[in-house]
Motif scaffolding. Structure first.
Motif, PDB file in Angstrom:
ATOM      1  N   PRO A   1      48.272  57.276  86.977  1.00 34.59           N
ATOM      2  CA  PRO A   1      47.153  56.581  87.621  1.00 34.59           C
ATOM      3  C   PRO A   1      46.649  55.346  86.870  1.00 34.59           C
ATOM      4  O   PRO A   1      45.580  54.828  87.190  1.00 34.59           O
ATOM      5  CB  PRO A   1      46.078  57.663  87.660  1.00 34.59           C
TER       6      PRO A   1
ATOM      7  N   CYS B   1      50.957  59.200  98.897  1.00 35.95           N
ATOM      8  CA  CYS B   1      49.860  60.166  98.972  1.00 35.95           C
ATOM      9  C   CYS B   1      50.435  61.550  99.227  1.00 35.95           C
ATOM     10  O   CYS B   1      51.613  61.705  99.539  1.00 35.95           O
ATOM     11  CB  CYS B   1      48.871  59.785 100.067  1.00 35.95           C
TER      12      CYS B   1
ATOM     13  N   LYS C   1      45.190  63.003  99.818  1.00 36.44           N
ATOM     14  CA  LYS C   1      44.846  62.601  98.458  1.00 36.44           C
ATOM     15  C   LYS C   1      45.918  61.660  97.917  1.00 36.44           C
ATOM     16  O   LYS C   1      47.100  61.823  98.202  1.00 36.44           O
ATOM     17  CB  LYS C   1      44.736  63.827  97.543  1.00 36.44           C
TER      18      LYS C   1
ATOM     19  N   ASP D   1      48.974  61.273  92.057  1.00 31.41           N
ATOM     20  CA  ASP D   1      48.633  60.799  90.713  1.00 31.41           C
ATOM     21  C   ASP D   1      49.648  59.787  90.199  1.00 31.41           C
ATOM     22  O   ASP D   1      49.291  58.831  89.507  1.00 31.41           O
ATOM     23  CB  ASP D   1      48.550  61.975  89.742  1.00 31.41           C
TER      24      ASP D   1
ATOM     25  N   ARG E   1      49.172  51.691  90.566  1.00 32.27           N
ATOM     26  CA  ARG E   1      47.969  50.995  91.000  1.00 32.27           C
ATOM     27  C   ARG E   1      48.049  49.499  90.687  1.00 32.27           C
ATOM     28  O   ARG E   1      48.761  49.070  89.783  1.00 32.27           O
ATOM     29  CB  ARG E   1      46.748  51.565  90.277  1.00 32.27           C
TER      30      ARG E   1
ATOM     31  N   TYR F   1      39.787  55.033  98.616  1.00 31.89           N
ATOM     32  CA  TYR F   1      40.137  54.863  97.207  1.00 31.89           C
ATOM     33  C   TYR F   1      40.017  53.428  96.710  1.00 31.89           C
ATOM     34  O   TYR F   1      40.045  53.183  95.513  1.00 31.89           O
ATOM     35  CB  TYR F   1      41.573  55.329  96.957  1.00 31.89           C
TER      36      TYR F   1
END
Length: 432
Positions: free
Chosen positions: A257, A277, A289, A292, A296, A370
Motif C-alpha cells: 500500500p 480490489c 475493498k 493491499d 498507489r 478511497y
C-alpha cells in the motif's frame, strides 16, 4: 565522474562504474536521425544491436563500457537508458470471473482481437474449441512459431479476457468469450523480460493491428518507474500504440500500500492503468475493498493513478497444463478484466477511439471512497457500462411458422378476390 549525465540515465552510469568490461544492455533514443543511423553508430563502437525500435525511434543494443561514453557524445543521440527488466505482476489465490450480463445482451467480443503481451499463450481448449481463436503468435524470447507458454501467466491472462469455459462446461468463462487472441511472448519461463523485448512486442502489435483487427492490447507486466512518462521508453511505446488506435490496458503494479508505486508503463496518462480490489466477500460492488498489494499513485509527474479498479483477488482462469485451471491474484488479473470490457465496447461500436473507451469506463465506474491515488475513478461496472452503450437486449425477429405463412397467403388472395368481383360488376354495367 561522468560528464554526460543529461544524456545517460543514472542506472547506466551505475552499471558502467561497476562493470568489469562486459557489454551493457541499453536503449539508445535518437533525435533528428533514424534507427539505421543509430544502428551504424552502435556497430562502429563495437556493440551489437538487439532490436531496432522505430516506434520510439530507438535501438536496443549491447555496447562495451567505453562505447557508452562515445555514444553519449553523438549529437543525434538524445538518451542512453538501461535496458532493465520487466516482470509479471501477480500474487497467488481463487475465483470465477464471468460476464453473463454482457453475454445476455449480445456482447461477447466477437470479431475483436486482443493482443496479450506476456509470457505466451498455451492453446487451451477454452481458446481453441470449437474454433481456434488464437489467430496470431510471435515469440521474442525463444523465436518459436507456434503458440506456447512456459510460464503460464500469459495463458491465465488470455483466459480472463476470452476463455469460453469449454473445459469447465461454462463455469470459468472470460469477459469476452468470443474475442480473438494474439499472443506476443516477451517474458521468459520465469516471468521476466527486458524492456526492449516488450517494446519490440508493442511494435509488432502496431505493425500488425490491421492484419488481425487488434483493438486492445493488455499488458500485465511492468518495471519500476524511474522518470517522467515523457522520457520513459516503455511509455513512449504504449503512447504510440494508443495514438494509432489501440486501447492499451496496463497493470498498475503490486507494490501497495505504499504511495508513488505505480509501475511503468502504467504511469502514462494515455493508457488505462488498472488497480485491484477484492470483491469476494462484498455483498455489493460498493462494499469492495482495495487489495493491499495494489500500487498507489501519484506518478513521478504527479498524475493520479490508477485509472480504474477491477477484481484481482483469487481469480480462477486457464492453466498452461492439461486444459486445466488455476487461481492467481494481482493487478495482472484485474487488467485483463478491463481489457475484456474494452473488447465488448469495440464490438458494440468499432469506431470508438482509445480515449473514448477509457472515458466510458471511467464515467461508468463505482466509487469506493478511497481517493484518486488508490482507486482512480473506482471499480469498473460492466452492467452500467453495457446499459449505457447497449441498454436493452436486441431480440431476434420471430420466425414465421407455417400457419402464419399460410395466413399471409390467404390474406393476399382474399384481397385479390375482392378486386376481381369489383371488376366483374363494372364490366357488367358497361355491357348493359
Amino acid at each position: 565522474m561522468f560528464g554526460y549525465s543529461s544524456v545517460v540515465e543514472d542506472l547506466v552510469i551505475e552499471k558502467l562504474l561497476s562493470s568489469n568490461g562486459e557489454h551493457i544492455p541499453v536503449i539508445i533514443t535518437g533525435d533528428g536521425c533514424q534507427c539505421d543511423d543509430l544502428e551504424k553508430c552502435v556497430q562502429d563502437l563495437g556493440g551489437v544491436v538487439k532490436h531496432k525500435l522505430p516506434l520510439i525511434n530507438a535501438v536496443a543494443a549491447y555496447i562495451p563500457p567505453v562505447g557508452v561514453r562515445s555514444v553519449a557524445r553523438e549529437r543525434a543521440v538524445s538518451k542512453v537508458l538501461f535496458d532493465d527488466m520487466v516482470f509479471k505482476l501477480m500474487d497467488i489465490a481463487s475465483v470465477t470471473v464471468a460476464a453473463d450480463y454482457a453475454n445476455e445482451h449480445g456482447l461477447t467480443g466477437k470479431g475483436v482481437t486482443v493482443a496479450v503481451v506476456d509470457s505466451g499463450v498455451y492453446p487451451h481448449s477454452d481458446l481453441t474449441t470449437p474454433t481456434n481463436r488464437i489467430i496470431g503468435f510471435v515469440d521474442f524470447v525463444n523465436k518459436k512459431n507456434t503458440p506456447y507458454d512456459d510460464d503460464g501467466h500469459g495463458t491465465h491472462v488470455a483466459g480472463i479476457v476470452a476463455g469460453n469455459g469449454f473445459a469447465s462446461t461454462g463455469k470459468y468463462m472470460g469477459i469476452a468469450p468470443d474475442a480473438n487472441i494474439v499472443g506476443v511472448k516477451v517474458l521468459n519461463k520465469d516471468g521476466g523480460g527486458s524492456i526492449s523485448d516488450v517494446i519490440a512486442g508493442v511494435q509488432w502489435v502496431v505493425d500488425n493491428k490491421n492484419r488481425y483487427n487488434i483493438k486492445v492490447m493488455t499488458m500485465s507486466l511492468g518495471t519500476k518507474a524511474k522518470s517522467s512518462y515523457r522520457e520513459d521508453p516503455l511509455c513512449k511505446a504504449v503512447d504510440s500504440a494508443a495514438a494509432q488506435g489501440i486501447t492499451v490496458v496496463v497493470a498498475a503494479g503490486n507494490s501497495g500500500p505504499d504511495t508513488s508505486t505505480i509501475n511503468s508503463p502504467a504511469i502514462s496518462p494515455n493508457i488505462i492503468a488498472v488497480g485491484a480490489c477484492n470483491d469476494r466477500t462484498a455483498s455489493n460492488p460498493k462494499n469492495c475493498k482495495i487489495a493491499d498489494f495494489s500500487s498507489r499513485g501519484p506518478t513521478p509527474d504527479g498524475i493520479h493513478k490508477p485509472d480504474i479498479l477491477a477484481p484481482g483477488v483469487d481469480i480462477n482462469s486457464l492453466s498452461n497444463k492439461d486444459n486445466g485451471y488455476r487461481s492467481l491474484s494481482g493487478t495482472s488479473m484485474a487488467t485483463p478484466i478491463v481489457a475484456g470490457c474494452a473488447a465488448l465496447l469495440y464490438e458494440n461500436n468499432p469506431r470508438l477511439t482509445p480515449q473514448e473507451t477509457k472515458n466510458l469506463m471511467i464515467k461508468n465506474s463505482v466509487g469506493l471512497g478511497y481517493g484518486p491515488d488508490v482507486e482512480g475513478s473506482g471499480l469498473i461496472d460492466i452492467k452500467r457500462m453495457i446499459d449505457t452503450t447497449n441498454p436493452t437486449p436486441q431480440p431476434r425477429p420471430p420466425q414465421q411458422n407455417p400457419e402464419n405463412k399460410n395466413q399471409g397467403s390467404k390474406n393476399f388472395f382474399s384481397i385479390f378476390d375482392g378486386w376481381l368481383w369489383v371488376m366483374v360488376i363494372v364490366l357488367l354495367i358497361l355491357i348493359i
